[in-house]
Design an enzyme around this catalytic site. Structure first.
Site, PDB file in Angstrom:
ATOM      1  N   GLY A   5       0.785  -1.473   0.371  1.00 31.07           N
ATOM      2  CA  GLY A   5       0.149   0.110   0.305  1.00 31.07           C
ATOM      3  C   GLY A   5       0.632   1.206  -0.009  1.00 31.07           C
ATOM      4  O   GLY A   5       2.041   0.626  -0.154  1.00 31.07           O
ATOM      5  N   VAL A  26       1.493   4.039   2.095  1.00 37.53           N
ATOM      6  CA  VAL A  26       1.882   4.111   3.362  1.00 37.53           C
ATOM      7  C   VAL A  26       3.287   2.886   3.922  1.00 37.53           C
ATOM      8  O   VAL A  26       4.234   2.898   4.051  1.00 37.53           O
ATOM      9  CB  VAL A  26       1.214   4.154   4.586  1.00 37.53           C
ATOM     10  CG1 VAL A  26       2.004   4.082   6.265  1.00 37.53           C
ATOM     11  CG2 VAL A  26       0.447   5.527   4.548  1.00 37.53           C
ATOM     12  N   ALA A  49      -5.544  -1.373   5.065  1.00 38.00           N
ATOM     13  CA  ALA A  49      -6.734  -1.604   5.746  1.00 38.00           C
ATOM     14  C   ALA A  49      -7.809  -2.034   3.935  1.00 38.00           C
ATOM     15  O   ALA A  49      -6.951  -1.942   3.130  1.00 38.00           O
ATOM     16  CB  ALA A  49      -7.087  -0.197   5.791  1.00 38.00           C
ATOM     17  N   TYR A  50      -8.876  -1.822   4.108  1.00 34.27           N
ATOM     18  CA  TYR A  50     -10.042  -2.003   3.417  1.00 34.27           C
ATOM     19  C   TYR A  50      -9.771  -0.559   2.751  1.00 34.27           C
ATOM     20  O   TYR A  50     -10.982   0.524   3.882  1.00 34.27           O
ATOM     21  CB  TYR A  50     -10.998  -2.968   3.809  1.00 34.27           C
ATOM     22  CG  TYR A  50     -12.211  -2.944   1.913  1.00 34.27           C
ATOM     23  CD1 TYR A  50     -12.100  -3.941   1.666  1.00 34.27           C
ATOM     24  CD2 TYR A  50     -12.464  -1.757   1.890  1.00 34.27           C
ATOM     25  CE1 TYR A  50     -13.418  -4.078   0.776  1.00 34.27           C
ATOM     26  CE2 TYR A  50     -13.714  -1.491   0.735  1.00 34.27           C
ATOM     27  CZ  TYR A  50     -13.822  -2.834   0.656  1.00 34.27           C
ATOM     28  OH  TYR A  50     -15.043  -3.228  -0.565  1.00 34.27           O
ATOM     29  N   THR A  51      -9.378   0.195   1.907  1.00 36.82           N
ATOM     30  CA  THR A  51      -9.600   1.539   2.051  1.00 36.82           C
ATOM     31  C   THR A  51     -10.429   1.924   1.027  1.00 36.82           C
ATOM     32  O   THR A  51     -10.651   3.404   0.495  1.00 36.82           O
ATOM     33  CB  THR A  51      -7.922   2.425   1.503  1.00 36.82           C
ATOM     34  OG1 THR A  51      -7.868   1.764   0.671  1.00 36.82           O
ATOM     35  CG2 THR A  51      -7.218   2.185   2.798  1.00 36.82           C
ATOM     36  N   TYR A  91      -3.113   2.889  11.726  1.00 33.27           N
ATOM     37  CA  TYR A  91      -2.989   4.454  10.884  1.00 33.27           C
ATOM     38  C   TYR A  91      -5.028   4.337  11.016  1.00 33.27           C
ATOM     39  O   TYR A  91      -5.997   2.991  10.576  1.00 33.27           O
ATOM     40  CB  TYR A  91      -2.751   4.266   9.778  1.00 33.27           C
ATOM     41  CG  TYR A  91      -1.308   4.213   9.671  1.00 33.27           C
ATOM     42  CD1 TYR A  91      -0.514   5.252  10.106  1.00 33.27           C
ATOM     43  CD2 TYR A  91      -0.192   2.918   9.703  1.00 33.27           C
ATOM     44  CE1 TYR A  91       0.620   5.592  10.235  1.00 33.27           C
ATOM     45  CE2 TYR A  91       0.721   3.270   9.473  1.00 33.27           C
ATOM     46  CZ  TYR A  91       1.380   4.167  10.130  1.00 33.27           C
ATOM     47  OH  TYR A  91       3.197   4.083  10.750  1.00 33.27           O
ATOM     48  N   ASP A 126      -9.918  10.582   8.669  1.00 32.69           N
ATOM     49  CA  ASP A 126     -10.284  11.628   9.126  1.00 32.69           C
ATOM     50  C   ASP A 126     -11.527  11.352   9.202  1.00 32.69           C
ATOM     51  O   ASP A 126     -12.820  12.249   8.970  1.00 32.69           O
ATOM     52  CB  ASP A 126     -10.020  13.099   8.318  1.00 32.69           C
ATOM     53  CG  ASP A 126      -9.430  12.326   6.878  1.00 32.69           C
ATOM     54  OD1 ASP A 126      -9.418  12.129   6.195  1.00 32.69           O
ATOM     55  OD2 ASP A 126      -9.931  13.497   6.077  1.00 32.69           O
ATOM     56  N   TYR A 181     -16.875   2.939   5.485  1.00 34.19           N
ATOM     57  CA  TYR A 181     -15.223   2.540   5.793  1.00 34.19           C
ATOM     58  C   TYR A 181     -15.041   3.468   6.117  1.00 34.19           C
ATOM     59  O   TYR A 181     -14.390   3.437   7.717  1.00 34.19           O
ATOM     60  CB  TYR A 181     -14.717   4.127   4.100  1.00 34.19           C
ATOM     61  CG  TYR A 181     -13.686   3.540   4.609  1.00 34.19           C
ATOM     62  CD1 TYR A 181     -12.034   3.356   5.258  1.00 34.19           C
ATOM     63  CD2 TYR A 181     -12.994   5.554   4.927  1.00 34.19           C
ATOM     64  CE1 TYR A 181     -10.899   3.750   4.628  1.00 34.19           C
ATOM     65  CE2 TYR A 181     -11.741   5.199   4.985  1.00 34.19           C
ATOM     66  CZ  TYR A 181     -10.534   4.627   4.851  1.00 34.19           C
ATOM     67  OH  TYR A 181      -9.519   4.908   5.230  1.00 34.19           O
TER      68      TYR A 181
HETATM   69  N1  LIG Z   1      -5.573   6.572   1.437  1.00 30.17           N
HETATM   70  C1  LIG Z   1      -6.126   7.859   1.977  1.00 30.17           C
HETATM   71  O1  LIG Z   1      -6.433   8.456   2.039  1.00 30.17           O
HETATM   72  C2  LIG Z   1      -6.066   7.267   3.355  1.00 30.17           C
HETATM   73  C3  LIG Z   1      -6.957   8.580   4.396  1.00 30.17           C
HETATM   74  C4  LIG Z   1      -6.754   8.708   5.472  1.00 30.17           C
HETATM   75  C5  LIG Z   1      -6.549   7.663   5.792  1.00 30.17           C
HETATM   76  N2  LIG Z   1      -5.954   6.325   6.120  1.00 30.17           N
HETATM   77  C6  LIG Z   1      -5.302   4.684   6.288  1.00 30.17           C
HETATM   78  O2  LIG Z   1      -4.191   5.378   6.307  1.00 30.17           O
HETATM   79  C7  LIG Z   1      -3.696   3.718   6.278  1.00 30.17           C
HETATM   80  C8  LIG Z   1      -3.314   3.076   5.272  1.00 30.17           C
HETATM   81  O3  LIG Z   1      -3.640   4.110   3.472  1.00 30.17           O
HETATM   82  P1  LIG Z   1      -2.532   3.078   2.616  1.00 30.17           P
HETATM   83  O4  LIG Z   1      -3.775   4.463   1.714  1.00 30.17           O
HETATM   84  O5  LIG Z   1      -1.866   3.649   2.413  1.00 30.17           O
HETATM   85  O6  LIG Z   1      -3.634   2.493   1.450  1.00 30.17           O
HETATM   86  P2  LIG Z   1      -3.491   1.528   0.732  1.00 30.17           P
HETATM   87  O7  LIG Z   1      -3.059   2.110  -0.321  1.00 30.17           O
HETATM   88  O8  LIG Z   1      -4.985   1.869  -0.364  1.00 30.17           O
HETATM   89  O9  LIG Z   1      -2.748   0.260   1.314  1.00 30.17           O
HETATM   90  C9  LIG Z   1      -3.299  -0.419   1.916  1.00 30.17           C
HETATM   91  C10 LIG Z   1      -3.043  -1.965   1.894  1.00 30.17           C
HETATM   92  O10 LIG Z   1      -3.628  -2.990   2.693  1.00 30.17           O
HETATM   93  C11 LIG Z   1      -4.152  -3.697   2.202  1.00 30.17           C
HETATM   94  N3  LIG Z   1      -5.133  -4.790   2.051  1.00 30.17           N
HETATM   95  C12 LIG Z   1      -6.563  -4.823   2.428  1.00 30.17           C
HETATM   96  N4  LIG Z   1      -6.825  -5.908   2.234  1.00 30.17           N
HETATM   97  C13 LIG Z   1      -6.328  -6.754   2.636  1.00 30.17           C
HETATM   98  C14 LIG Z   1      -6.359  -8.344   2.953  1.00 30.17           C
HETATM   99  N5  LIG Z   1      -7.863  -8.580   2.764  1.00 30.17           N
HETATM  100  N6  LIG Z   1      -5.615  -8.633   3.293  1.00 30.17           N
HETATM  101  C15 LIG Z   1      -4.065  -7.878   3.610  1.00 30.17           C
HETATM  102  N7  LIG Z   1      -3.989  -6.860   3.141  1.00 30.17           N
HETATM  103  C16 LIG Z   1      -4.915  -5.992   2.647  1.00 30.17           C
HETATM  104  C17 LIG Z   1      -4.073  -3.779   0.290  1.00 30.17           C
HETATM  105  O11 LIG Z   1      -3.568  -5.293  -0.281  1.00 30.17           O
HETATM  106  P3  LIG Z   1      -3.647  -4.970  -1.757  1.00 30.17           P
HETATM  107  O12 LIG Z   1      -2.267  -4.367  -2.845  1.00 30.17           O
HETATM  108  O13 LIG Z   1      -3.166  -6.709  -2.098  1.00 30.17           O
HETATM  109  O14 LIG Z   1      -5.141  -4.467  -2.123  1.00 30.17           O
HETATM  110  C18 LIG Z   1      -3.266  -2.817   1.068  1.00 30.17           C
HETATM  111  O15 LIG Z   1      -1.938  -2.585  -0.326  1.00 30.17           O
HETATM  112  C19 LIG Z   1      -4.786   2.612   6.158  1.00 30.17           C
HETATM  113  O16 LIG Z   1      -5.136   2.345   7.931  1.00 30.17           O
HETATM  114  C20 LIG Z   1      -6.010   3.685   5.608  1.00 30.17           C
HETATM  115  O17 LIG Z   1      -7.463   3.585   6.071  1.00 30.17           O
HETATM  116  C21 LIG Z   1      -5.648   6.434   4.488  1.00 30.17           C
END
Ligand SMILES: NC(=O)c1ccc[n+]([C@@H]2O[C@H](COP(=O)([O-])OP(=O)(O)OC[C@H]3O[C@@H](n4cnc5c(N)ncnc54)[C@H](OP(=O)(O)O)[C@@H]3O)[C@@H](O)[C@H]2O)c1
Length: 296
Positions: A10, A12, A59-61, A98, A101, A125
């Site tokens: 992902g 982060v 996370a499921y994002t 993590y 917002d 979400y």
């Molecule tokens: N993105 C945003 O704008 C945002 C905003 C606020 C907070 N956050 C939080 O910040 C943190 C990091 O987010 P990010 O943006 O880095 O998210 P991301 O790019 O979507 O990465 C999330 C990772 O979780 C993995 N994942 C999803 N389902 C899974 C499962 N069942 N088993 C194992 N791995 C799984 C995904 O794997 P795959 O690559 O295989 O799909 C992906 O690599 C999360 O906690 C998110 O909720 C994100």
């Protein structure tokens, strides 16, 4: 120290995987090594790895998809953090997690959100992420929950990536201008996380987990400043294709309906992070410039 990282592919997680080795051995997992929707697999991997630090960047994002995929979103965002926290508690490990917002309803209109403000998510979400935060808080495990927002990177499915792609394909872009937040580069989050770990290591008395036990909790962690999606898109285009910019039209959320309701305002105050850890992330415009000029 042994560090178990989830979400290595992902935004982060990928950045963390590059810089965490300064602290020791990193066992980085993605979906193939540890499916976060499978509690028994989570327990088995944690028990095998025996980490001193667990960092859950998985996370499921998919915010809109989650509206119709509630069960999986709940398993990954609500239940997996609970299992990780239980295992962390059993093994005296520290859990870094993590949050989002989108935990807030966005009705704040006079100041950025504080950690003491009540969460009230509008979307599946946001609700499932909040379930995860609350399960960690209840678990008794030492934990740091870094609540961030509007995370972007050049790779993956982020807003930045979408705008850069659309700019090559379209002459005109219509972007929402009535949702306010703070774009946060995934590398800024990874670097701030490492500063927090360094800070804990400097104060370390016994285990990492015991050092953190009295400062466990939620910490807002975003870049500084604020903008709306239109302002963010404008800055991306000015920095990346100033001579060949598509026309940018500001539209309202009503003109761009999505399955999930997003907060109108989700700027987060980072004062607790600064006070307890001495950490301040860069201004969002500065981080964006760095991200766009990064060639790694
Ligand atoms: N993105 C945003 O704008 C945002 C905003 C606020 C907070 N956050 C939080 O910040 C943190 C990091 O987010 P990010 O943006 O880095 O998210 P991301 O790019 O979507 O990465 C999330 C990772 O979780 C993995 N994942 C999803 N389902 C899974 C499962 N069942 N088993 C194992 N791995 C799984 C995904 O794997 P795959 O690559 O295989 O799909 C992906 O690599 C999360 O906690 C998110 O909720 C994100």
């Amino acid at each position: 120290m042994r560090i178990l990282l989830t979400g290595k592919n992902g935004q982060v997680g990928n950045e963390l995987n590059k810089i965490l080795p300064q602290f020791g051995e990193v066992i980085a997992t993605g979906r193939n090594e540890m499916n976060l929707a499978d509690p028994s697999q989570i327990r088995r991997v944690v028990q095998q790895v025996k980490p001193e630090l667990i960092i859950n960047a998985g996370a499921y994002t998919a915010v809109d998809k989650a509206e119709s995929d509630q069960e999986l979103a709940k398993a990954v965002n609500g239940i997996a953090p609970k299992i990780l926290a239980e295992e962390a508690k059993n093994k005296d490990a520290l859990l870094i997690h993590y949050s989002t917002d989108y935990s807030y309803n966005g009705e704040m209109n006079h100041r950025p959100y504080l950690e003491s403000d009540s969460p009230a998510p509008n979307s599946v979400y946001g609700k499932t992420k909040l379930e995860g935060d609350q399960a960690i808080e209840k678990s008794g495990a030492s934990h740091l929950i870094f609540r961030t927002g509007w995370v972007y990177s050049k790779r993956g499915e982020s807003f930045l990536h979408t705008i850069l792609t659309l700019a090559k394909e379209k002459k005109e872009l219509r972007i929402v201008n009535d949702q306010t937040g703070t774009p946060t580069w995934c590398r800024s989050i990874a670097e701030a996380t490492c500063k927090a770990i360094n800070n804990i290591l400097e104060k370390r008395e016994d285990s990492l987990s015991k050092t953190v036990s009295n400062i466990s909790g939620v910490y807002h962690m975003t870049c500084q400043g604020e903008t709306n999606w239109h302002g963010f898109a404008q800055m991306i285009l000015e920095l990346s294709c100033p001579d060949n910019m598509p026309k940018l039209l500001a539209i309202s959320t009503k003109e761009y309906p999505t399955p999930a309701i997003r907060p109108t305002y989700s700027v987060l105050s980072n004062s607790k992070l600064k006070k307890n850890f001495g950490i301040q992330l860069p201004h969002w415009e500065h981080a964006l410039k760095q991200c766009l000029s990064d060639i790694s």
